[in-house]
Motif scaffolding. Structure first.
Motif, PDB file in Angstrom:
ATOM      1  N   LEU A 337      24.171 -34.531  27.627  1.00 36.41           N
ATOM      2  CA  LEU A 337      23.680 -34.934  26.306  1.00 36.41           C
ATOM      3  C   LEU A 337      22.302 -34.376  25.962  1.00 36.41           C
ATOM      4  CD1 LEU A 337      24.705 -38.710  26.394  1.00 36.41           C
ATOM      5  CD2 LEU A 337      26.015 -36.779  25.487  1.00 36.41           C
ATOM      6  N   GLY A 338      21.559 -33.901  26.956  1.00 36.53           N
ATOM      7  CA  GLY A 338      20.243 -33.356  26.663  1.00 36.53           C
ATOM      8  C   GLY A 338      19.257 -34.387  26.154  1.00 36.53           C
ATOM      9  N   LEU A 339      19.334 -35.620  26.669  1.00 33.24           N
ATOM     10  CA  LEU A 339      18.407 -36.678  26.271  1.00 33.24           C
ATOM     11  C   LEU A 339      17.775 -37.312  27.505  1.00 33.24           C
ATOM     12  CD1 LEU A 339      20.319 -38.597  23.438  1.00 33.24           C
ATOM     13  CD2 LEU A 339      18.457 -36.956  23.168  1.00 33.24           C
ATOM     14  N   ARG A 481      14.417 -24.681  22.668  1.00 38.54           N
ATOM     15  CA  ARG A 481      13.752 -24.149  23.854  1.00 38.54           C
ATOM     16  C   ARG A 481      13.427 -25.213  24.888  1.00 38.54           C
ATOM     17  NH1 ARG A 481      11.060 -18.409  22.790  1.00 38.54           N
ATOM     18  NH2 ARG A 481      12.656 -17.672  21.356  1.00 38.54           N
ATOM     19  N   THR A 482      13.819 -26.429  24.630  1.00 37.83           N
ATOM     20  CA  THR A 482      13.745 -27.498  25.627  1.00 37.83           C
ATOM     21  C   THR A 482      15.179 -27.947  25.897  1.00 37.83           C
ATOM     22  OG1 THR A 482      13.358 -29.027  23.774  1.00 37.83           O
ATOM     23  CG2 THR A 482      11.428 -28.293  25.033  1.00 37.83           C
ATOM     24  N   ASN A 489      10.368 -35.388  21.600  1.00 38.73           N
ATOM     25  CA  ASN A 489       9.382 -34.583  22.317  1.00 38.73           C
ATOM     26  C   ASN A 489       9.890 -33.191  22.681  1.00 38.73           C
ATOM     27  OD1 ASN A 489       7.337 -36.444  22.221  1.00 38.73           O
ATOM     28  ND2 ASN A 489       7.902 -37.421  24.137  1.00 38.73           N
ATOM     29  N   GLY A 490      11.141 -32.905  22.355  1.00 38.43           N
ATOM     30  CA  GLY A 490      11.652 -31.564  22.536  1.00 38.43           C
ATOM     31  C   GLY A 490      11.327 -30.703  21.337  1.00 38.43           C
ATOM     32  N   GLN A 491      11.612 -29.425  21.445  1.00 35.56           N
ATOM     33  CA  GLN A 491      11.369 -28.523  20.319  1.00 35.56           C
ATOM     34  C   GLN A 491      12.589 -28.494  19.405  1.00 35.56           C
ATOM     35  OE1 GLN A 491       9.793 -24.645  21.235  1.00 35.56           O
ATOM     36  NE2 GLN A 491       8.660 -25.392  23.013  1.00 35.56           N
ATOM     37  N   PRO A 492      12.389 -28.426  18.120  1.00 35.32           N
ATOM     38  CA  PRO A 492      13.531 -28.339  17.205  1.00 35.32           C
ATOM     39  C   PRO A 492      14.195 -26.976  17.325  1.00 35.32           C
ATOM     40  CG  PRO A 492      11.489 -28.039  15.995  1.00 35.32           C
ATOM     41  CD  PRO A 492      11.093 -28.412  17.403  1.00 35.32           C
ATOM     42  N   PRO A 493      15.438 -26.846  16.908  1.00 32.00           N
ATOM     43  CA  PRO A 493      16.111 -25.543  16.989  1.00 32.00           C
ATOM     44  C   PRO A 493      15.473 -24.533  16.056  1.00 32.00           C
ATOM     45  CG  PRO A 493      17.454 -27.127  15.780  1.00 32.00           C
ATOM     46  CD  PRO A 493      16.309 -27.897  16.347  1.00 32.00           C
ATOM     47  N   THR A 494      15.353 -23.314  16.529  1.00 35.11           N
ATOM     48  CA  THR A 494      14.820 -22.246  15.687  1.00 35.11           C
ATOM     49  C   THR A 494      15.837 -21.838  14.628  1.00 35.11           C
ATOM     50  OG1 THR A 494      15.607 -20.612  17.288  1.00 35.11           O
ATOM     51  CG2 THR A 494      13.324 -21.339  17.495  1.00 35.11           C
ATOM     52  N   HIS A 495      17.132 -21.994  14.962  1.00 36.85           N
ATOM     53  CA  HIS A 495      18.226 -21.616  14.064  1.00 36.85           C
ATOM     54  C   HIS A 495      19.238 -22.756  14.025  1.00 36.85           C
ATOM     55  CE1 HIS A 495      16.389 -17.836  15.295  1.00 36.85           C
ATOM     56  NE2 HIS A 495      16.999 -17.207  14.301  1.00 36.85           N
ATOM     57  N   PRO A 496      18.925 -23.858  13.336  1.00 37.53           N
ATOM     58  CA  PRO A 496      19.815 -25.017  13.354  1.00 37.53           C
ATOM     59  C   PRO A 496      21.217 -24.720  12.836  1.00 37.53           C
ATOM     60  CG  PRO A 496      18.105 -25.249  11.663  1.00 37.53           C
ATOM     61  CD  PRO A 496      17.721 -24.096  12.513  1.00 37.53           C
ATOM     62  N   GLU A 497      21.325 -23.861  11.817  1.00 36.91           N
ATOM     63  CA  GLU A 497      22.650 -23.536  11.293  1.00 36.91           C
ATOM     64  C   GLU A 497      23.474 -22.763  12.318  1.00 36.91           C
ATOM     65  OE1 GLU A 497      19.810 -22.680   9.790  1.00 36.91           O
ATOM     66  OE2 GLU A 497      19.696 -24.103   8.093  1.00 36.91           O
ATOM     67  N   LEU A 498      22.842 -21.830  13.012  1.00 33.18           N
ATOM     68  CA  LEU A 498      23.550 -21.072  14.044  1.00 33.18           C
ATOM     69  C   LEU A 498      23.974 -21.991  15.186  1.00 33.18           C
ATOM     70  CD1 LEU A 498      24.568 -18.551  15.475  1.00 33.18           C
ATOM     71  CD2 LEU A 498      22.208 -18.040  16.156  1.00 33.18           C
ATOM     72  N   ALA A 635      16.139 -31.814  43.263  1.00 28.49           N
ATOM     73  CA  ALA A 635      16.138 -33.277  43.254  1.00 28.49           C
ATOM     74  C   ALA A 635      16.414 -33.845  41.872  1.00 28.49           C
ATOM     75  CB  ALA A 635      14.797 -33.811  43.769  1.00 28.49           C
ATOM     76  N   VAL A 636      16.216 -33.022  40.845  1.00 26.69           N
ATOM     77  CA  VAL A 636      16.394 -33.479  39.460  1.00 26.69           C
ATOM     78  C   VAL A 636      17.136 -32.408  38.665  1.00 26.69           C
ATOM     79  CG1 VAL A 636      14.342 -34.960  39.454  1.00 26.69           C
ATOM     80  CG2 VAL A 636      14.134 -32.540  38.825  1.00 26.69           C
ATOM     81  N   PRO A 637      17.778 -32.783  37.563  1.00 25.59           N
ATOM     82  CA  PRO A 637      18.431 -31.775  36.724  1.00 25.59           C
ATOM     83  C   PRO A 637      17.412 -30.766  36.193  1.00 25.59           C
ATOM     84  CG  PRO A 637      19.166 -33.985  36.126  1.00 25.59           C
ATOM     85  CD  PRO A 637      18.009 -34.159  37.060  1.00 25.59           C
ATOM     86  N   THR A 638      17.770 -29.488  36.250  1.00 24.18           N
ATOM     87  CA  THR A 638      16.875 -28.423  35.801  1.00 24.18           C
ATOM     88  C   THR A 638      17.629 -27.505  34.853  1.00 24.18           C
ATOM     89  OG1 THR A 638      15.683 -28.495  37.911  1.00 24.18           O
ATOM     90  CG2 THR A 638      15.347 -26.553  36.514  1.00 24.18           C
ATOM     91  N   GLY A 639      17.370 -27.638  33.570  1.00 28.98           N
ATOM     92  CA  GLY A 639      18.024 -26.798  32.586  1.00 28.98           C
ATOM     93  C   GLY A 639      17.310 -25.482  32.348  1.00 28.98           C
ATOM     94  N   ARG A 640      16.044 -25.440  32.672  1.00 26.44           N
ATOM     95  CA  ARG A 640      15.267 -24.202  32.494  1.00 26.44           C
ATOM     96  C   ARG A 640      14.308 -24.082  33.665  1.00 26.44           C
ATOM     97  NH1 ARG A 640      13.951 -20.293  28.937  1.00 26.44           N
ATOM     98  NH2 ARG A 640      11.816 -19.590  28.754  1.00 26.44           N
ATOM     99  N   ARG A 641      14.498 -23.085  34.485  1.00 25.84           N
ATOM    100  CA  ARG A 641      13.626 -22.872  35.633  1.00 25.84           C
ATOM    101  C   ARG A 641      12.265 -22.343  35.201  1.00 25.84           C
ATOM    102  NH1 ARG A 641      17.043 -19.851  40.446  1.00 25.84           N
ATOM    103  NH2 ARG A 641      18.816 -21.326  40.547  1.00 25.84           N
ATOM    104  N   ASP A 642      11.265 -22.629  36.014  1.00 27.28           N
ATOM    105  CA  ASP A 642       9.983 -21.967  35.825  1.00 27.28           C
ATOM    106  C   ASP A 642      10.165 -20.479  36.106  1.00 27.28           C
ATOM    107  OD1 ASP A 642       8.698 -24.358  35.286  1.00 27.28           O
ATOM    108  OD2 ASP A 642       8.167 -24.698  37.387  1.00 27.28           O
TER     109      ASP A 642
END
Length: 739
Positions: A337-339, A481-482, A489-498, A635-642
């Motif tokens: 869910l990305g929350l 991008r989050t 607290n996440g970033q909004p979509p750059t291309h919401p329609e896409l 140890a935790v979910p990681t959707g974007r690595r450093d």
């Protein structure tokens, strides 16, 4: 709050100040509740003063409760703002309270709104109940937040090309005065495609054949072929394993092995290769044991639930049960869910429309019941006998566990109300209570109902989150991008329609992901160069490349780098599936283990040449080379690595003993091409960089070989000089980065 025994001196001065402020006459007729009190309460007050557990017993959600006051008495005197303690407190800045050590003074305009409302008699529409999450404000998201709204597939913009991805991207580029980069060089494009889809470089022969093929269908045929290879599943399984917090041990001091965890890894690989519909992918991982067509494979899928860390000797088993529960909630809701649902364990979410009750509704789906002696083992997972298969999986031990209670501030010793299993309430159209299990059921069926809710075609989060994850790994960053936080607290979509068009395309296409992979990599946006002729100008407008005016230049991740080195040295073993191998680890790295003797044994050398996906994942001992190149925290979910660029990476490539061994094997492969120096140099460049060297590079390489022959001992100087040259090639940016 507002206790009369603790009247600060500031209130005395506040009372004097309030008395000196001219009172503007106001009446209920010319004061709008929604624009005054409701506006301020929703934005500033309801975080603490709402019905569930109001601070100071002051509930500002309903008229009668607000006027009744709190533990210290009335705070609102209708018609008399000067006598209202609410005004006195906000004037001196005591309310709202400090946050992170910083005062939260109300703006003068908002204080005036409250004055006007009170002086007008504190009008409050009959039946109006305020809800902190009813609408989005500048401090938190409401149920009208963009990611919670239904996916509405927009029309593809016209006049920007026939490919939908390009149409949406180019429309946005035009709006911002930007233009795309020219097409990438065919060699750069093919390497990019290979690394994205299968995580391995092409051979020099494959590169030459593609570069010489002028057929309009040549690229598409490459895409189709790579999507069909077993290596595709290996590459894309790794991305999901990051968000599933995959590891093969429990963590903590003993860091004991999770038997058969590798079967879950292979299940994910097979699911990617078979193009399992994503809704089914979700169902099997959360409730594969509860499905009508339950098999050993679907039970293996439930290993997702058990992959978290596990303390086999907690200080307080009852308390630790809730820690395990939090891991299950966090992993499932983050990955799918990305929350950040786990933030609501102790209180209503501060920023997103997730109540504390929501957290426990989801948690109840995984609830095994209160801890008893029999349950201590179950916290780590059921046995083979309870599952019916020799796998790492999950199932309920009873279909009627005792009730789960919400906890005051997350404290197991302070239970609140009983909570029934259910989904998040932030999507009202899909809100429901879960049904009791059928009479013949052996489990609660709660996880199955949770999984069905998550994979419902009307759920707006699930398709948006997964297509964003695909976009991220193909383009270098997500449209959001989050990727693990689609909340406030996440970033909004750059291309919401896409984003919505892709989400709709996924659902309408039967949740099949390979179609989306192909759609993305076939786009001209994906196929553009990493360099734009107008780079300096466009950097000023969009330095983060949010609008995709060039392709992202990316460093190989830890697994791809290791695999590419093995492929270049000719040592890569493409065997698919099966138990993991243990890579050699230096004695210095093993010093940190509490039980050194026999705690870690490397596999035979021939087994360590397999792809990095099959590298044994021990929580307390990640292979140092992989850590250096930003292997994720398991140890935790990681959707974007450093993604870092630091000195230890250069030092690891230069000095690591394994890299030196691969340089030796690479050199032997090169020397096997014959005795001619130029032919060997050409072979080295083609093996490593997939191209022939330039005249200047050939000359520099010959000089390097000569210098090394003079500096090295006579014995083996010829081979060692080639080892040195091959080692240099493995350290070049051209080898480590993808354009």
């Amino acid at each position: 709050m507002f206790t009369k025994c603790q009247q600060p001196l500031g209130l005395v001065f506040a009372a004097i100040f309030v008395a000196c402020v001219p009172v503007r006459a106001a009446s209920a007729a010319d004061v709008n509740f929604e624009q005054t009190a409701a506006n301020v309460f929703l934005r500033r007050c309801l975080e603490c003063h709402q019905s569930a557990d109001p601070n100071g017993e002051l509930d500002l959600t309903r008229k009668d409760r607000a006027l009744a006051g709190g533990a210290s008495g009335k705070v609102i005197v209708p018609g008399d703002a000067e006598s209202s303690e609410l005004i006195a407190r906000v004037v001196v800045g005591e309310m709202p309270p400090e946050k992170n050590g910083k005062p939260q003074h109300l703006p003068a305009a908002e204080i005036q709104m409250l004055r006007d409302w009170i002086n007008a008699g504190a009008p409050w529409p009959e039946g109006r109940v305020l809800d902190a999450y009813e609408r989005t404000t500048d401090v938190r998201a409401g149920r009208d937040w963009w990611s919670l709204q239904p996916v509405k597939r927009p029309e593809v913009p016209t006049g920007f090309g026939a490919q939908p991805v390009d149409a949406f991207v180019r429309q946005k580029l035009q709006q911002h005065g930007l233009s795309p980069a020219p097409p990438a060089d065919k060699r750069a494009l093919l390497r990019r495609l290979y690394m994205d889809l299968i995580g391995l470089p092409p051979t020099a022969e494959e590169m030459d054949a593609f570069a010489a093929n002028d057929s309009p269908e040549a690229y598409e045929r490459q895409v189709d072929r790579l999507l069909s290879l077993p290596q595709f599943g290996e590459r894309w399984a790794r991305h999901w394993l990051d968000v599933a917090r995959f590891a093969e041990t429990n963590g903590y001091e003993r860091d004991a092995e999770k038997p058969f965890a590798w079967k879950y890894r292979d299940w994910v690989t097979n699911a990617c290769n078979s193009d399992m519909p994503f809704d089914r992918f979700v169902l099997e991982q959360l409730a594969g044991d509860e499905l009508p067509d339950r098999t050993e494979s679907t039970v293996i899928a439930t290993g997702f639930i058990r992959l978290g860390t596990w303390d086999d000797e907690p200080n307080d088993a009852s308390e630790y049960q809730y820690e395990r529960l939090e891991d299950m909630v966090h992993a499932s809701t983050t990955a799918i869910l990305g929350l950040t649902v786990k933030c609501a364990r102790c209180h209503d979410h501060k920023f997103d429309p997730i109540t504390q009750a929501d957290y426990y509704r989801v948690a109840a789906a995984f609830w095994p019941g209160p801890v008893a002696s029999r349950d201590r083992k179950f916290l780590g997972g059921p046995t083979k006998e309870e599952l019916g298969f020799d796998v790492l999986g999950w199932t309920d031990l009873t279909k009627q566990p005792k009730p789960l209670h919400a906890l005051k501030k997350g404290d197991v010793h302070r239970p609140l109300q009983e909570v029934s299993a259910g989904p998040l309430s932030g999507i009202p159209e899909l809100d429901r209570e879960f049904l009791p299990p059928p009479a013949d059921a052996k489990t609660t069926q709660r996880r199955l109902q949770l999984a069905q809710w998550m994979s419902d075609s009307r759920n707006p989060l699930t398709p948006r989150v997964i297509v964003n994850r695909l976009w991220e790994h193909h383009f270098g960053a997500g449209l959001v991008r989050t990727p693990d936080n689609f909340g406030f607290n996440g970033q909004p979509p750059t291309h919401p329609e896409l984003l919505d068009w892709l989400a709709g395309e996924l659902v309408d296409g039967g949740w099949r992901l390979k179609r989306l992979h192909k759609l993305m990599v076939m786009s001209e946006t994906y196929r553009q160069s990493s360099l734009n002729p107008r780079q300096p100008e466009f950097e000023l407008k969009d330095s983060g490349n949010h609008f995709w005016w060039h392709a992202e230049r990316r460093r190989l991740d830890a697994e791809s780098l290791r695999d590419a080195i093995l492929a270049t040295s000719g040592q890569l073993d493409l065997k698919v599936g099966g138990p993991s191998f243990h890579a050699p680890i230096s004695e210095e790295a093993l010093e940190g283990l509490s039980m050194k003797s026999g705690a870690y044994q490397a596999s035979p050398p021939e087994e360590t040449r397999r792809r990095s996906l099959y590298l044994y994942s021990k929580r307390g001992l990640i292979v140092p080379f992989m850590t250096t190149f930003d292997m994720c925290d398991n140890a935790v979910p990681t959707g974007r690595r450093d993604v870092t660029t630091v000195a230890p990476q250069a030092l690891a490539l230069l000095n690591n003993s394994w890299v030196h061994e691969q340089s030796l094997q690479f050199a032997k492969r090169v020397c096997a091409q014959g005795l001619d120096t130029n032919a060997r140099i050409d072979a080295a460049w083609r093996f490593a960089l997939l191209r022939s060297p330039t005249d200047n590079e050939r000359e520099v390489a010959r000089g390097h070989l000569e210098a090394q022959r003079k500096n090295l001992p006579d014995k083996n100087s010829e081979l060692l000089s080639w080892v040195s040259l091959c080692h240099v090639l493995l350290n070049t940016n051209e080898f480590i980065y993808v354009d």
